[in-house]
Design a protein around this motif. Structure first.
Motif: not given
Length: 292
Positions: A5-26
């Motif tokens: 019952v709890h999932t979030h929409i993807p940020t990209h419709r297609n594959a995520v380009p390598t230079d757009e990857e965001k990593i969260n450490h918090v």
């Protein structure tokens, strides 16, 4: 049947380009999380479940501090929810998100329910920066109550400095449930770390539930919350949820079922396997009265 019952929409419709990857450490203390992902990533990770609810979080129209890339304009994210549903309409149930202070509030809610066929709503008053007991918010609750739309509320802590914790406390849900008694409410994350308060609210109100997302990477806290739920006899008010992409459904299933062994390993009071399995197999669609 397994329903997330709890999932979030993807940020990209297609594959995520390598230079757009965001990593969260918090967000997860046990390791980093990739915040951006594709439709394909979502569909792959939903493999273990039969049905998933998906939604975005509408941005504050007044502006806000860093949103960590998880919020955007409401009409855009609602369109993404709709588009993702079309990939597997038998499995994916789209929810809308709006901001109660938006200028086109009622138009957008009507568009989402009547044109996009979205079945519920996600709100995060602390992240979105609105008073959950304010007049504009109550217009939203009234609309959802009248139209049979359940609301998933973010509940509990947040890493953003400007996200008011008081806006995400279970006692707010108690007040809402007294005023909107027919409104179906899901308190996300068992309102961690306020498990005791969450349990008192879901025990009190027939139409208020809590989901178990975002728990297992703090195993001691998860154990205590689930043990309290067992002692207070509210396990039947807990709904399965993963909080994808922060966690996957399979990770959540494994750790939830593993609580019985965790208790045995550390000589703790037991949490029986049967009620834990019942959370995983709960028919949340029927409980929430969703008309599919």
């Amino acid at each position: 049947m397994i329903i997330d019952v709890h999932t979030h929409i993807p940020t990209h419709r297609n594959a995520v380009p390598t230079d757009e990857e965001k990593i969260n450490h918090v967000m997860r203390p046990d390791g980093p999380v990739r915040l951006n992902n594709s439709f394909e990533d979502y569909i792959r990770d939903m493999g273990p479940v039969d049905i998933s609810f998906v939604f975005g979080v509408a941005i504050n129209p007044h502006g806000s501090e860093d949103d960590m890339g998880v919020m955007t304009e409401q009409h855009l994210l609602n369109d993404i929810s709709y588009d993702l549903v079309q990939k597997d309409p038998e499995k994916i149930i789209g929810f809308m998100s709006i901001h109660p202070d938006s200028s086109d509030l009622m138009y957008e809610m009507d568009r989402c329910t009547k044109e996009l066929n979205l079945k519920g709503l996600k709100l995060a008053p602390n992240y979105q920066g609105f008073d959950p007991l304010g007049d504009n918010a109550k217009k939203v609750y009234r609309y959802c109550e009248e139209n049979g739309l359940p609301i998933v509320f973010h509940q509990g802590t947040a890493p953003m400095r400007t996200a008011p914790l008081m806006y995400a406390h279970p006692m707010v849900m108690d007040e809402l449930a007294m005023e909107f008694s027919e409104l179906k409410i899901i308190m996300a994350h068992m309102a961690h770390p306020w498990h005791e308060d969450c349990i008192t609210v879901i025990r009190k109100h027939p139409n208020v539930y809590a989901d178990v997302s975002g728990q297992f990477y703090r195993p001691w806290q998860m154990y205590n919350g689930m043990r309290l739920a067992f002692e207070w006899d509210v396990m039947h008010k807990l709904l399965f949820a993963s909080d994808w992409p922060l966690t996957t459904p399979q990770e959540t299933i494994d750790h939830l079922i593993g609580l019985t062994e965790y208790a045995e390993q550390y000589n703790l009071p037991e949490i029986p396997a049967k009620p834990l399995r019942s959370i995983v197999d709960r028919d949340s669609v029927a409980l929430l009265g969703l008309r599919l």
